[in-house]
Design a protein around this motif. Sequence first.
Motif, short mmCIF file in Angstrom:
data_model
loop_
_atom_site.label_atom_id
_atom_site.label_comp_id
_atom_site.label_asym_id
_atom_site.label_seq_id
_atom_site.Cartn_x
_atom_site.Cartn_y
_atom_site.Cartn_z
N ALA A 76 -29.79 3.88 98.87
CA ALA A 76 -28.46 4.29 98.43
C ALA A 76 -27.86 5.33 99.37
CB ALA A 76 -28.52 4.85 97.02
N PHE A 77 -28.67 6.28 99.82
CA PHE A 77 -28.18 7.30 100.75
C PHE A 77 -27.76 6.68 102.07
CE2 PHE A 77 -28.93 10.54 104.04
CZ PHE A 77 -28.04 11.51 103.59
N SER A 78 -28.51 5.71 102.56
CA SER A 78 -28.16 5.03 103.81
C SER A 78 -26.84 4.28 103.67
CB SER A 78 -29.26 4.05 104.21
OG SER A 78 -30.47 4.71 104.42
N ALA A 84 -23.43 5.11 105.72
CA ALA A 84 -22.83 4.09 106.57
C ALA A 84 -21.39 3.78 106.17
CB ALA A 84 -23.65 2.81 106.53
N LEU A 85 -21.08 3.92 104.89
CA LEU A 85 -19.73 3.62 104.43
C LEU A 85 -18.82 4.84 104.42
CD1 LEU A 85 -20.62 1.20 101.52
CD2 LEU A 85 -19.80 0.62 103.80
N ALA A 86 -19.35 6.01 104.75
CA ALA A 86 -18.56 7.24 104.75
C ALA A 86 -17.34 7.21 105.68
CB ALA A 86 -19.45 8.43 105.08
N PRO A 87 -17.42 6.59 106.87
CA PRO A 87 -16.21 6.56 107.70
C PRO A 87 -15.01 5.90 107.05
CG PRO A 87 -18.11 5.97 109.02
CD PRO A 87 -18.57 6.04 107.59
N PHE A 88 -15.25 4.99 106.14
CA PHE A 88 -14.14 4.31 105.49
C PHE A 88 -13.47 5.18 104.43
CE2 PHE A 88 -16.95 1.04 107.15
CZ PHE A 88 -16.06 0.43 108.03
N ALA A 89 -14.11 6.26 104.05
CA ALA A 89 -13.48 7.21 103.14
C ALA A 89 -12.31 7.91 103.83
CB ALA A 89 -14.50 8.23 102.65
N GLY A 90 -12.39 8.04 105.15
CA GLY A 90 -11.28 8.62 105.91
C GLY A 90 -10.03 7.77 105.81
N ILE A 91 -10.20 6.47 105.85
CA ILE A 91 -9.05 5.57 105.72
C ILE A 91 -8.45 5.69 104.33
CG2 ILE A 91 -8.33 3.16 105.68
CD1 ILE A 91 -10.51 2.57 107.64
N ALA A 92 -9.30 5.71 103.33
CA ALA A 92 -8.81 5.83 101.96
C ALA A 92 -8.10 7.16 101.76
CB ALA A 92 -9.96 5.69 100.97
N GLY A 93 -8.65 8.24 102.32
CA GLY A 93 -8.01 9.56 102.21
C GLY A 93 -6.67 9.60 102.92
N THR A 101 -11.09 7.30 111.81
CA THR A 101 -12.52 7.45 111.49
C THR A 101 -13.17 6.10 111.19
OG1 THR A 101 -12.06 7.86 109.16
CG2 THR A 101 -12.29 9.78 110.60
N ALA A 102 -12.39 5.09 110.94
CA ALA A 102 -12.96 3.77 110.67
C ALA A 102 -13.65 3.20 111.90
CB ALA A 102 -11.87 2.82 110.21
N ALA A 103 -13.31 3.69 113.08
CA ALA A 103 -13.98 3.23 114.30
C ALA A 103 -15.47 3.56 114.26
CB ALA A 103 -13.33 3.84 115.53
N LEU A 104 -15.84 4.61 113.52
CA LEU A 104 -17.26 4.92 113.38
C LEU A 104 -17.99 3.86 112.58
CD1 LEU A 104 -17.10 8.74 112.70
CD2 LEU A 104 -17.83 7.61 114.79
N GLY A 105 -17.26 3.11 111.79
CA GLY A 105 -17.86 2.01 111.04
C GLY A 105 -18.42 0.94 111.95
N ASN A 106 -17.88 0.81 113.15
CA ASN A 106 -18.42 -0.14 114.12
C ASN A 106 -19.82 0.25 114.56
OD1 ASN A 106 -16.03 -1.55 114.05
ND2 ASN A 106 -15.18 -0.50 115.82
N ILE A 107 -20.18 1.50 114.38
CA ILE A 107 -21.52 1.97 114.74
C ILE A 107 -22.41 2.03 113.50
CG2 ILE A 107 -22.83 3.91 115.68
CD1 ILE A 107 -20.27 4.60 117.27
N THR A 108 -21.88 2.56 112.41
CA THR A 108 -22.72 2.80 111.24
C THR A 108 -23.09 1.53 110.48
OG1 THR A 108 -20.79 3.26 109.85
CG2 THR A 108 -21.85 5.15 110.92
N LEU A 109 -22.21 0.56 110.40
CA LEU A 109 -22.54 -0.66 109.67
C LEU A 109 -23.65 -1.47 110.34
CD1 LEU A 109 -19.13 -1.86 108.21
CD2 LEU A 109 -21.06 -0.87 107.01
N PRO A 110 -23.61 -1.71 111.65
CA PRO A 110 -24.75 -2.40 112.28
C PRO A 110 -26.03 -1.58 112.22
CG PRO A 110 -22.83 -2.55 113.69
CD PRO A 110 -22.48 -1.59 112.60
N ALA A 111 -25.92 -0.26 112.29
CA ALA A 111 -27.12 0.57 112.16
C ALA A 111 -27.70 0.43 110.77
CB ALA A 111 -26.78 2.02 112.47
N LEU A 112 -26.86 0.40 109.75
CA LEU A 112 -27.33 0.20 108.38
C LEU A 112 -28.00 -1.16 108.24
CD1 LEU A 112 -27.48 1.02 105.36
CD2 LEU A 112 -25.28 -0.11 105.11
N ALA A 113 -27.39 -2.18 108.80
CA ALA A 113 -27.98 -3.53 108.72
C ALA A 113 -29.35 -3.56 109.40
CB ALA A 113 -27.04 -4.54 109.35
#
Length: 93
Positions: A11-13, A17-26, A63-75
């Motif tokens: 859950a923490f991972s 990994a999804l935290a960068p998308f909170a910037g878009i929502a904010g 900040t969503a650009a960080l999702g390009n790094i964090t999502l594959p790392a999570l996978a």
Amino acid sequence: MLHRFRWFVIAFSMVLALAPFAGIAGAALLALVAGCEINDATRNACFAFGVDLGPWLSGLSTTAALGNITLPALAAVLTLWAVVESAYVLFRR
């Protein structure tokens, strides 16, 4: 105890990994409340609450650009975790 730790790490991972998308929502919420427009190409002036929110909205929306790094790392981490757990279940005695 170990079972709870496993689920906590998973859950923490996912949250990390999804935290960068909170910037878009904010940014979207702030722009909606302030009545501003978000533009990825340039910074639009957005005066609300007595300050210019344009640079903040621009920064939050990128900040969503960080999702390009964090999502594959999570996978990769979850795949490795699944392989290790499967090997443990198959080869335990």
